[in-house]
Design an enzyme around this catalytic site. Structure first.
Site, PDB file in Angstrom:
ATOM      1  CB  SER A  75      -0.850  -0.018   1.113  1.00  0.00           C
ATOM      2  OG  SER A  75      -2.094   0.780   1.295  1.00  0.00           O
ATOM      3  CG  ASP A 200      -7.211  -3.551  -2.990  1.00  0.00           C
ATOM      4  OD1 ASP A 200      -7.914  -2.815  -2.427  1.00  0.00           O
ATOM      5  OD2 ASP A 200      -5.793  -3.522  -2.977  1.00  0.00           O
ATOM      6  CG  HIS A 228      -5.484  -2.730   0.415  1.00  0.00           C
ATOM      7  ND1 HIS A 228      -5.225  -2.046  -0.653  1.00  0.00           N
ATOM      8  CD2 HIS A 228      -4.755  -1.961   1.228  1.00  0.00           C
ATOM      9  CE1 HIS A 228      -4.178  -1.345  -0.630  1.00  0.00           C
ATOM     10  NE2 HIS A 228      -4.212  -0.960   0.769  1.00  0.00           N
TER      11      HIS A 228
END
Length: 245
Positions: A75, A200, A228
């Site tokens: 991320s 996601d 995610h």
């Protein structure tokens, strides 16, 4: 250099404890190559930066990476991995992006997070930063086939250490909103591997073709059934991916 060190970098609102499940499942040989880090202001890292932005973070990471390594970021950590690789190619054997992209904000035909979502988190952060992190955690697992179990693991690990500093949280949201590393990403010369979750909601898997357009040599894997946090939802598959770096 398949025996090179692997640096694992967490995402926004998290800390290095998020990798606990992966570390517990690695072979001794692979584990010996892996280092997990807390970004400044997260977990047990109380270090402060003069200016908390992507450039300063890359400079901080240089103090951690002692020799050429695989830089793997999840991320927000993926933005740092890209920036580090662009600034310090001699220390970067390869780049791994886990549910990450060179630009997180949706813009034009670039898929990403809706602007109002990050604006909402920025507003909430000023009211209650711990509750804001909890809300974000729920989005991490949203859509995963093992959503409840994933969320419990994430919460147990993340809240086992001191809360992140609000300065780090605020700066991280600003980076997610404003940083655009598409040009830097397209200039990378080392191997780049990206792992995306088909479900996601933060990094839509439709970004796959955009990444290939920017860097035709990049290897993109889209993992079904995960959102995610693929390294939690499908840990064994994530480890197999990690072994290919």
């Amino acid at each position: 250099m398949n025996d090179a060190p692997i640096i694992l970098i967490h995402g926004w609102g998290m800390n290095k404890q998020i990798w606990n499940g992966v570390l517990d499942s690695l072979s001794p040989e692979l584990l010996s190559r892996v280092t997990v880090v807390d970004m400044p202001g997260y977990g047990n890292n109380t270090e402060t930066l003069e200016r908390y932005d992507i450039d300063e973070l890359a400079g901080w990471l240089k103090s951690v990476v002692k020799k050429p390594s695989h830089i793997v970021g999840w991320s927000l950590g993926g933005l740092l991995a890209i920036k580090f690789a662009q600034q310090y190619p001699d220390l970067t054997v390869g780049v791994g992006l886990v549910a990450s992209t060179p630009k997180f904000m949706e813009e034009g035909d670039w898929p990403g997070i809706k602007p109002n979502v990050l604006a909402m988190f920025s507003k909430q952060l000023l009211v209650d930063h711990k509750d804001t992190v909890k809300r974000f955690l729920k989005i991490q697992a949203l859509g995963s086939e093992s959503m409840r179990a994933d969320l419990k693991l994430i919460q147990d690990w993340v809240f086992s250490v001191p809360d992140p500093k609000i300065e780090a949280l605020d700066a991280g949201l600003t980076m997610l909103q404003n940083v655009d590393l598409r040009e830097e990403f397209s200039s990378l010369t080392m191997p780049v591997n990206a792992l995306l979750g088909r479900l996601d909601s933060l990094v839509p898997n439709s970004v796959e073709q955009k990444l290939i357009d920017l860097l035709p040599g990049a290897k993109i894997t889209v993992m079904p059934g995960v959102s995610h946090a693929p390294f939690i939802s499908k840990k064994e598959q994530f480890i197999k991916w990690l072994q290919t770096l």
